[in-house]
Design a protein around this motif. Structure first.
Motif, PDB file in Angstrom:
ATOM      1  N   THR A   1      40.604  40.871  32.255  1.00  0.00           N
ATOM      2  CA  THR A   1      40.608  41.638  31.011  1.00  0.00           C
ATOM      3  C   THR A   1      40.636  43.135  31.317  1.00  0.00           C
ATOM      4  OG1 THR A   1      38.208  41.765  30.930  1.00  0.00           O
ATOM      5  CG2 THR A   1      39.239  39.854  29.859  1.00  0.00           C
ATOM      6  N   VAL A   2      40.760  43.922  30.252  1.00  0.00           N
ATOM      7  CA  VAL A   2      40.697  45.373  30.382  1.00  0.00           C
ATOM      8  C   VAL A   2      39.346  45.780  30.979  1.00  0.00           C
ATOM      9  CG1 VAL A   2      40.697  47.540  29.088  1.00  0.00           C
ATOM     10  CG2 VAL A   2      42.330  45.743  28.492  1.00  0.00           C
ATOM     11  N   ALA A   3      38.277  45.120  30.559  1.00  0.00           N
ATOM     12  CA  ALA A   3      36.942  45.411  31.095  1.00  0.00           C
ATOM     13  C   ALA A   3      36.887  45.144  32.598  1.00  0.00           C
ATOM     14  CB  ALA A   3      35.887  44.581  30.367  1.00  0.00           C
TER      15      ALA A   3
ATOM     16  N   VAL B   1      47.717  50.087  32.261  1.00  0.00           N
ATOM     17  CA  VAL B   1      46.466  50.363  31.566  1.00  0.00           C
ATOM     18  C   VAL B   1      46.184  51.865  31.698  1.00  0.00           C
ATOM     19  CG1 VAL B   1      44.021  49.805  31.379  1.00  0.00           C
ATOM     20  CG2 VAL B   1      45.638  48.065  32.162  1.00  0.00           C
TER      21      VAL B   1
ATOM     22  N   VAL C   1      41.039  53.511  25.913  1.00  0.00           N
ATOM     23  CA  VAL C   1      41.927  52.726  26.768  1.00  0.00           C
ATOM     24  C   VAL C   1      43.156  52.338  25.966  1.00  0.00           C
ATOM     25  CG1 VAL C   1      42.138  50.649  28.183  1.00  0.00           C
ATOM     26  CG2 VAL C   1      39.943  51.789  28.008  1.00  0.00           C
TER      27      VAL C   1
ATOM     28  N   ARG D   1      38.559  48.060  34.290  1.00  0.00           N
ATOM     29  CA  ARG D   1      37.662  49.226  34.264  1.00  0.00           C
ATOM     30  C   ARG D   1      36.570  49.083  35.330  1.00  0.00           C
ATOM     31  NH1 ARG D   1      36.236  53.214  30.722  1.00  0.00           N
ATOM     32  NH2 ARG D   1      37.273  52.325  28.917  1.00  0.00           N
TER      33      ARG D   1
ATOM     34  N   ASP E   1      39.353  46.434  21.862  1.00  0.00           N
ATOM     35  CA  ASP E   1      38.565  45.328  22.411  1.00  0.00           C
ATOM     36  C   ASP E   1      38.880  45.178  23.894  1.00  0.00           C
ATOM     37  OD1 ASP E   1      37.095  43.081  22.916  1.00  0.00           O
ATOM     38  OD2 ASP E   1      38.293  41.746  21.642  1.00  0.00           O
ATOM     39  N   GLU E   2      37.928  45.541  24.738  1.00  0.00           N
ATOM     40  CA  GLU E   2      38.169  45.490  26.176  1.00  0.00           C
ATOM     41  C   GLU E   2      38.169  44.063  26.724  1.00  0.00           C
ATOM     42  OE1 GLU E   2      36.346  48.255  28.785  1.00  0.00           O
ATOM     43  OE2 GLU E   2      36.720  49.940  27.447  1.00  0.00           O
ATOM     44  N   ARG E   3      37.974  43.081  25.848  1.00  0.00           N
ATOM     45  CA  ARG E   3      38.078  41.685  26.278  1.00  0.00           C
ATOM     46  C   ARG E   3      39.522  41.198  26.246  1.00  0.00           C
ATOM     47  NH1 ARG E   3      33.951  39.186  22.203  1.00  0.00           N
ATOM     48  NH2 ARG E   3      35.131  40.662  20.964  1.00  0.00           N
TER      49      ARG E   3
ATOM     50  N   PHE F   1      43.767  55.065  30.891  1.00  0.00           N
ATOM     51  CA  PHE F   1      42.423  55.526  30.548  1.00  0.00           C
ATOM     52  C   PHE F   1      42.561  56.959  30.050  1.00  0.00           C
ATOM     53  CE2 PHE F   1      41.811  52.045  33.441  1.00  0.00           C
ATOM     54  CZ  PHE F   1      40.750  51.356  32.867  1.00  0.00           C
TER      55      PHE F   1
END
Length: 96
Positions: free
Chosen positions: A25-27, A60, A40, A30, A49-51, A62
């Motif tokens: 995921t994005v999280a 991606v 993001v 990160r 939603d970082e999920r 930032f």
């Protein structure tokens, strides 16, 4: 899966490639890169939603917060540096 991560400042860009497991995921991105910018985006589209699951080849981004409203900054610059008035020839009068 490979994804590209990017962050930028005035006059400087930092780009890296991450190798993440499938379903990351994005999280996860990160956490692996350690960057803490508050916003993001993926290919310029903001992610709230970082999920959100990443896909192979995603970019991606930032992003940092804006320090000024771009429209207001443009207005201030225009007030301090107005464009010179140009002389225009009078419009010819139409004969009837």
């Amino acid at each position: 899966m490979k994804v590209e991560i990017v962050r930028a400042w005035p006059g400087q860009v930092q780009m890296e490639s991450l190798d993440l497991p499938a379903g990351a995921t994005v999280a996860d991105a990160r956490a692996q890169c350690g960057w803490d910018e508050p916003i993001v985006a993926i290919f310029g589209e903001r992610i709230t939603d970082e999920r959100r699951a990443l896909r192979e080849g995603d970019r991606v981004e930032f992003l940092r917060l804006l320090i000024a409203d771009p429209k207001e900054a443009r207005r201030r610059r225009a007030e301090h540096n107005p464009l010179p008035r140009t002389h225009r020839a009078p419009k010819s009068k139409r004969s009837v």
